[in-house]
Design an enzyme around this catalytic site. Structure first.
Site, mmCIF file in Angstrom:
data_model
loop_
_atom_site.group_PDB
_atom_site.id
_atom_site.type_symbol
_atom_site.label_atom_id
_atom_site.label_comp_id
_atom_site.label_asym_id
_atom_site.label_seq_id
_atom_site.Cartn_x
_atom_site.Cartn_y
_atom_site.Cartn_z
ATOM 1 N N GLU A 275 0.827 -1.220 0.000
ATOM 2 C CA GLU A 275 0.000 0.000 0.000
ATOM 3 C C GLU A 275 0.856 1.261 0.000
ATOM 4 O O GLU A 275 0.528 2.237 -0.688
ATOM 5 C CB GLU A 275 -0.967 0.009 1.187
ATOM 6 C CG GLU A 275 -1.959 -1.153 1.200
ATOM 7 C CD GLU A 275 -2.618 -1.422 -0.141
ATOM 8 O OE1 GLU A 275 -2.932 -0.467 -0.876
ATOM 9 O OE2 GLU A 275 -2.794 -2.609 -0.473
ATOM 10 N N HIS B 155 1.933 1.898 -3.460
ATOM 11 C CA HIS B 155 0.904 2.591 -4.255
ATOM 12 C C HIS B 155 0.971 4.101 -4.045
ATOM 13 O O HIS B 155 0.870 4.873 -4.995
ATOM 14 C CB HIS B 155 -0.499 2.131 -3.834
ATOM 15 C CG HIS B 155 -0.974 0.901 -4.546
ATOM 16 N ND1 HIS B 155 -1.075 0.816 -5.915
ATOM 17 C CD2 HIS B 155 -1.428 -0.291 -4.072
ATOM 18 C CE1 HIS B 155 -1.552 -0.375 -6.252
ATOM 19 N NE2 HIS B 155 -1.769 -1.077 -5.149
HETATM 20 NI NI NI Z 1 -2.435 -3.016 -5.013
#
Ligand code: NI
Length: 169
Positions: A133, A136
């Site tokens: 995450e 990202h």
């Molecule tokens: Ni992902």
């Protein structure tokens, strides 16, 4: 709360560095609620704001360890250790899983919804979700962590898919 469509590979919002949150206001609270609902609907174990088209440093995760949904706001990685290979997927690259080696253990600092600094640390799935995450939020995708020949083949497959072409062997 609302369920948002997921942005997928090829969408430039996934490649842009997200903007840090200065003030935790009602907008950020709503974003967290929307991310949480969208993550569980998918279903997934983590979701970053840019995956629903919002380029802010906010993500949610649920590493299925009984702690329920957790929030990351302006997170940063402060420590990693070891190596762990895991069959990793991503809601923004649906239908694909690759064996990816990343640190096994990770320690992260983040803000919570009260604006307090909190720490998350863990290994195995929790560590992987945190790394994925935060990646990202920095404009990364899991394919960035593939070894070159595998990455080349993966990118080719994904581009063909994006064009709606079927690959014949
Ligand atoms: Ni992902």
């Amino acid at each position: 709360m609302a369920i948002f469509p997921l942005r997928t590979f090829g969408d430039p919002v996934l490649r842009a560095m997200t903007r840090r949150v200065d003030t935790i206001d009602a907008g950020v609270e709503k974003l967290v609620a929307d991310l949480t609902e969208t993550m569980y609907d998918a279903p997934g174990v983590g979701l970053a704001a840019n995956q629903i088209g919002v380029s802010r440093a906010v993500a949610v995760f649920d590493a299925q360890d009984g702690n329920g949904p957790q929030v990351l706001i302006n997170p940063s990685i402060v420590e990693t250790a070891g190596e762990w290979t895991y069959e990793e997927g991503c809601l923004s690259v649906p239908g694909h899983f690759w064996s990816i080696t990343r640190p096994e253990y990770v320690r992260v600092t983040s803000l919570n919804l009260d604006g307090e600094t909190v720490e998350y640390s863990g290994e195995a799935l929790l560590g992987r979700v945190l790394l994925h995450e935060i990646g990202h939020l920095n404009g990364e995708l899991l394919i960035d962590h593939l070894e070159k020949p595998v990455q080349k083949a993966a990118l080719r497959d994904l581009r063909l898919e994006a064009l709606g072409l079927v690959e014949f062997e």
